[in-house]
Enzyme design. Structure first.
Site, short mmCIF file in Angstrom:
data_model
loop_
_atom_site.label_atom_id
_atom_site.label_comp_id
_atom_site.label_asym_id
_atom_site.label_seq_id
_atom_site.Cartn_x
_atom_site.Cartn_y
_atom_site.Cartn_z
N ARG A 1 0.83 -1.22 0.00
CA ARG A 1 0.00 0.00 0.00
C ARG A 1 0.85 1.26 0.00
O ARG A 1 0.46 2.28 0.59
CB ARG A 1 -0.95 0.04 1.20
CG ARG A 1 -2.06 -0.98 1.15
CD ARG A 1 -3.25 -0.50 0.34
NE ARG A 1 -4.15 -1.61 0.06
CZ ARG A 1 -5.30 -1.83 0.70
NH1 ARG A 1 -5.69 -1.03 1.65
NH2 ARG A 1 -6.04 -2.87 0.39
N ARG B 1 -3.50 6.45 1.05
CA ARG B 1 -4.06 7.65 1.68
C ARG B 1 -3.15 8.33 2.69
O ARG B 1 -3.40 9.45 3.09
CB ARG B 1 -5.40 7.30 2.34
CG ARG B 1 -6.51 7.06 1.34
CD ARG B 1 -7.65 6.30 1.95
NE ARG B 1 -7.21 4.93 2.24
CZ ARG B 1 -7.99 3.99 2.76
NH1 ARG B 1 -9.22 4.28 3.10
NH2 ARG B 1 -7.52 2.77 2.99
N ARG C 1 -6.41 11.20 -6.09
CA ARG C 1 -7.66 10.46 -5.93
C ARG C 1 -8.86 11.41 -6.03
O ARG C 1 -9.87 11.09 -6.65
CB ARG C 1 -7.66 9.75 -4.58
CG ARG C 1 -8.83 8.81 -4.33
CD ARG C 1 -8.59 8.12 -3.00
NE ARG C 1 -9.67 7.29 -2.56
CZ ARG C 1 -10.81 7.73 -2.05
NH1 ARG C 1 -11.02 9.03 -1.95
NH2 ARG C 1 -11.74 6.87 -1.65
N ASP D 1 -6.64 -3.06 -7.72
CA ASP D 1 -7.18 -3.73 -6.53
C ASP D 1 -7.50 -5.17 -6.86
O ASP D 1 -7.85 -5.49 -8.01
CB ASP D 1 -8.45 -3.02 -6.02
CG ASP D 1 -8.77 -3.43 -4.60
OD1 ASP D 1 -8.21 -2.83 -3.67
OD2 ASP D 1 -9.55 -4.39 -4.41
N TYR E 1 -14.68 -12.43 -0.64
CA TYR E 1 -15.39 -11.17 -0.92
C TYR E 1 -16.58 -11.41 -1.86
O TYR E 1 -17.63 -10.81 -1.71
CB TYR E 1 -14.44 -10.14 -1.53
CG TYR E 1 -13.44 -9.60 -0.53
CD1 TYR E 1 -13.78 -8.54 0.31
CD2 TYR E 1 -12.16 -10.14 -0.40
CE1 TYR E 1 -12.87 -8.04 1.24
CE2 TYR E 1 -11.25 -9.66 0.52
CZ TYR E 1 -11.61 -8.61 1.34
OH TYR E 1 -10.73 -8.13 2.27
O1 CP3 Z 1 -0.03 -1.92 -2.45
C1 CP3 Z 1 -0.27 -1.03 -3.29
O2 CP3 Z 1 0.10 0.15 -3.14
C2 CP3 Z 1 -0.93 -1.43 -4.59
C3 CP3 Z 1 -2.35 -1.30 -4.70
C4 CP3 Z 1 -3.26 -2.20 -3.90
C5 CP3 Z 1 -4.49 -1.76 -3.37
N1 CP3 Z 1 -5.16 -2.83 -2.85
C6 CP3 Z 1 -4.98 -0.37 -3.41
C7 CP3 Z 1 -6.06 0.04 -2.50
C8 CP3 Z 1 -3.15 -3.57 -3.62
C9 CP3 Z 1 -2.01 -4.52 -3.90
C10 CP3 Z 1 -4.37 -3.95 -2.97
C11 CP3 Z 1 -4.66 -5.34 -2.57
C12 CP3 Z 1 -5.90 -5.64 -1.84
N2 CP3 Z 1 -7.12 -5.06 -1.99
C13 CP3 Z 1 -6.02 -6.68 -0.88
C14 CP3 Z 1 -4.92 -7.65 -0.51
C15 CP3 Z 1 -3.93 -7.06 0.43
C16 CP3 Z 1 -4.48 -6.75 1.80
O3 CP3 Z 1 -4.57 -5.57 2.12
O4 CP3 Z 1 -4.80 -7.71 2.55
C17 CP3 Z 1 -7.34 -6.68 -0.42
C18 CP3 Z 1 -7.92 -7.59 0.64
C19 CP3 Z 1 -8.03 -5.66 -1.13
C20 CP3 Z 1 -9.48 -5.30 -1.03
C21 CP3 Z 1 -9.67 -3.91 -0.55
N3 CP3 Z 1 -9.36 -2.77 -1.27
C22 CP3 Z 1 -10.19 -3.51 0.70
C23 CP3 Z 1 -10.64 -4.46 1.80
C24 CP3 Z 1 -10.19 -2.12 0.71
C25 CP3 Z 1 -10.77 -1.24 1.77
C26 CP3 Z 1 -9.89 -1.13 2.96
C27 CP3 Z 1 -9.03 0.08 2.87
O5 CP3 Z 1 -7.82 -0.02 3.10
O6 CP3 Z 1 -9.62 1.14 2.59
C28 CP3 Z 1 -9.62 -1.67 -0.52
C29 CP3 Z 1 -9.40 -0.27 -0.93
C30 CP3 Z 1 -8.03 0.10 -1.40
N4 CP3 Z 1 -7.22 -0.65 -2.22
C31 CP3 Z 1 -7.37 1.34 -1.13
C32 CP3 Z 1 -6.14 1.31 -1.82
C33 CP3 Z 1 -5.10 2.40 -1.91
C34 CP3 Z 1 -7.94 2.48 -0.33
C35 CP3 Z 1 -8.98 3.12 -1.19
C36 CP3 Z 1 -9.08 4.59 -1.11
O7 CP3 Z 1 -8.23 5.33 -1.67
O8 CP3 Z 1 -10.08 5.04 -0.55
#
Ligand code: CP3
Length: 347
Positions: free
Chosen positions: A25, A29, A38, A75, A152
């Site tokens: 990540r 944010r 964003r 994602d 999911y």
């Molecule tokens: O790592 C990186 O910088 C690359 C991008 C990336 C994102 N999600 C961007 C993201 C990667 C590799 C993921 C993987 C992902 N997404 C996983 C596996 C890794 C982990 O965290 O366990 C999972 C389970 C998801 C599903 C997901 N996406 C969830 C549960 C959420 C909401 C929780 C949260 O952190 O807000 C997301 C949203 C998400 N994916 C964000 C980002 C930057 C935040 C969204 C935003 O900008 O509002």
């Protein structure tokens, strides 16, 4: 000619004086420049599907911190969407999807051959990044592991214990296994297309692997990871694969051999000395600093970082967190972590 990129050298099994470093990540944010882009995109999914802006946020942490790898901004839930699930994000809560509760829901999913129609912008992001990254920076593509993606798709949201997916596994094993097979096949096609668009490494995120125990772990975490890795290696020999069976505990032991992955990513529930003795003996490992240090910083961050660097110094290691940085992470603490790792050689 020898490989110059440090991440690729570690993945090839080389022990480096200073471990290469990136952060789960890392585009997110906690960075003001991410929040600005964003906002420009409108929402999270619009950002994922906008190749110029997705490439921009991927590059932001590279410019700011000089990480050794960039991870594609996308994602894991784009694959369900490409298979026909409805997907949206509720601000402050997380993802929501249409659910899969039985045969009728499964029958509505699209065939794997349709996924590229939705996912083409992601390949375009990778093509832009291939031309824009510094020479020494490795480009990582990724997808969710079938079990994690299925949790999911079945529940329609994130769940603390993955209960709906465990229930479907028991009550309608046929549809549960058909769903896993569909996701597995889609993931192979998706990752191959990412590699063809410029990804030099791919990572498979099995964030909920820890809730699979015993034979279920072997069947629904190990076997799909092995199938995906074998298919990728057959079509793209030489592209390293990182597996991340988060919270796998004892099941981390033997994961390299059982799946064929080049690197096992470790969460922070395992001690680095234990992981060096039991997991790194089989190949490269990645991890495993607790993300909370990015919030709290200070001496605890420095000492845990040094401990991890030291514990893994006898073999191939890529420094990373044990899970993603949270939105309340402080960029100054990220810099402190990087400085500690890179000075760590002399500490
Ligand atoms: O790592 C990186 O910088 C690359 C991008 C990336 C994102 N999600 C961007 C993201 C990667 C590799 C993921 C993987 C992902 N997404 C996983 C596996 C890794 C982990 O965290 O366990 C999972 C389970 C998801 C599903 C997901 N996406 C969830 C549960 C959420 C909401 C929780 C949260 O952190 O807000 C997301 C949203 C998400 N994916 C964000 C980002 C930057 C935040 C969204 C935003 O900008 O509002």
């Amino acid at each position: 000619m020898g490989q110059q990129k440090t991440i690729l050298r570690a993945l090839a099994g080389e022990t480096l004086d200073v471990p290469p470093i990136w952060m789960m990540r890392q585009a997110g944010r906690y960075l003001p420049e991410y929040r600005a882009t964003r906002a420009e995109a409108g929402d999270f999914l619009s950002l994922c599907y906008n190749p110029e802006l997705a490439a921009e946020v991927t590059l932001q942490p590279i410019r700011r911190f000089g990480f050794d790898a960039a991870i594609l901004f996308a994602d894991i839930l784009l694959v369900p969407q490409a298979l026909g699930a409805d997907l949206w994000f509720v601000t402050g809560e997380g993802p929501r999807l249409s659910t899969i509760t039985g045969d009728a829901d499964f029958a509505r999913l699209k065939p794997v051959s349709d996924i590229h129609e939705t996912l083409n912008p992601i390949y375009e992001t990778l093509r832009i990044l291939s031309g824009a990254l510094p020479r020494e920076t490795t480009l990582i593509g990724f997808a969710g592991a079938p079990w994690t993606v299925a949790t999911y798709m079945i529940a329609g949201r994130g769940t603390p214990d993955q209960a709906p997916a465990h229930a479907l596994m028991t009550q309608n094993t046929a549809v549960f296994e058909a769903l896993l097979a569909r996701i597995t096949e889609a993931t192979i096609e998706y990752l191959c297309a990412q590699i063809e668009a410029g990804a030099e490494v791919v990572k498979i995120f099995d964030s909920w692997a820890g809730s699979l125990k015993g034979a279920a772990f072997d069947k629904y975490a190990l076997a799909p990871a092995r199938e995906i890795t074998a298919a990728l290696k057959a079509r793209h020999p030489g592209i390293p694969v990182i597996g991340f069976p988060r919270e796998a505990g004892e099941k981390y032991i033997g994961f390299h051999q059982a799946t064929g992955v080049d690197c096992v990513a470790l969460d922070n529930s395992v001690d680095p000395e234990w992981a060096a003795a039991n997991v790194q003996i089989d190949g490269c490992v990645q991890g495993n600093l607790a993300s909370r240090h990015m919030v709290t910083g200070g001496e605890a961050l420095v000492s845990d970082t040094r401990r991890i660097v030291k514990a893994f110094s006898g073999g191939p290691h890529i420094f990373n967190l044990g899970h993603g940085i949270t939105p309340d992470g402080d960029p100054d603490n990220v810099q402190l972590m990087i400085d500690t790792v890179r000075e760590g050689a002399s500490a």
